[in-house]
Design a protein around this motif. Sequence first.
Motif, PDB file in Angstrom:
ATOM      1  N   ASN A 123      36.795  55.578  33.984  1.00  0.00           N
ATOM      2  CA  ASN A 123      37.235  54.202  34.238  1.00  0.00           C
ATOM      3  C   ASN A 123      38.226  53.771  33.176  1.00  0.00           C
ATOM      4  N   ASN A 125      41.355  50.337  32.483  1.00  0.00           N
ATOM      5  CA  ASN A 125      42.251  49.266  32.914  1.00  0.00           C
ATOM      6  C   ASN A 125      43.531  49.439  32.134  1.00  0.00           C
ATOM      7  N   ARG A 134      48.882  45.283  36.809  1.00  0.00           N
ATOM      8  CA  ARG A 134      47.832  45.987  36.093  1.00  0.00           C
ATOM      9  C   ARG A 134      47.219  47.003  37.034  1.00  0.00           C
ATOM     10  N   GLU A 136      43.668  49.343  37.774  1.00  0.00           N
ATOM     11  CA  GLU A 136      42.264  49.625  37.501  1.00  0.00           C
ATOM     12  C   GLU A 136      41.954  51.016  38.030  1.00  0.00           C
ATOM     13  N   ARG A 138      38.864  53.621  38.716  1.00  0.00           N
ATOM     14  CA  ARG A 138      37.421  53.785  38.863  1.00  0.00           C
ATOM     15  C   ARG A 138      37.207  55.157  39.490  1.00  0.00           C
TER      16      ARG A 138
END
Length: 152
Positions: A123, A125, A134, A136, A138
Amino acid sequence: MPKIDLETVKRRTRIPYPEPYRSVTEGYEQRRVGDAAGLTQFGVNRVEMAPGASTALRHWHEEQDEFVLVISGEVVLVEEGQETVLGPGDCAGFKAGVVNGHCFENRSTSPVILFEIGANTQNDNVHYPDVDLRVEKRGDCFSVLHRDGRPY
């Protein structure tokens, strides 16, 4: 581990940014040589940059350390409020969580070869201080978002 045959490692372009940022990394190609060696704890990319190419938009990671080593050619490291020219043998590192947006630009007329080395976290950011963007991460999924969380 035997020598890695670069010709067998797939060339990849940077995961494309949404418009209007997509052209920033044209001329950037990586080969994930760490994956080719079976490494799982950190990633290693051999990068070739054509003149005018950039490694990325200026960015920083919450969870991933980054290290870059220039092998040939000359790049400009663009950071918060400063620019530094790097040549063969020069390197730079960026600790996870430190708000220091950075990227490397090939402003020369010759190709550049460098290595990107970084943490292989599940994970993360990624923040882009100069634009409304931005990312993310996961696991194997990436979400490309506006700063306020709306998807592109």
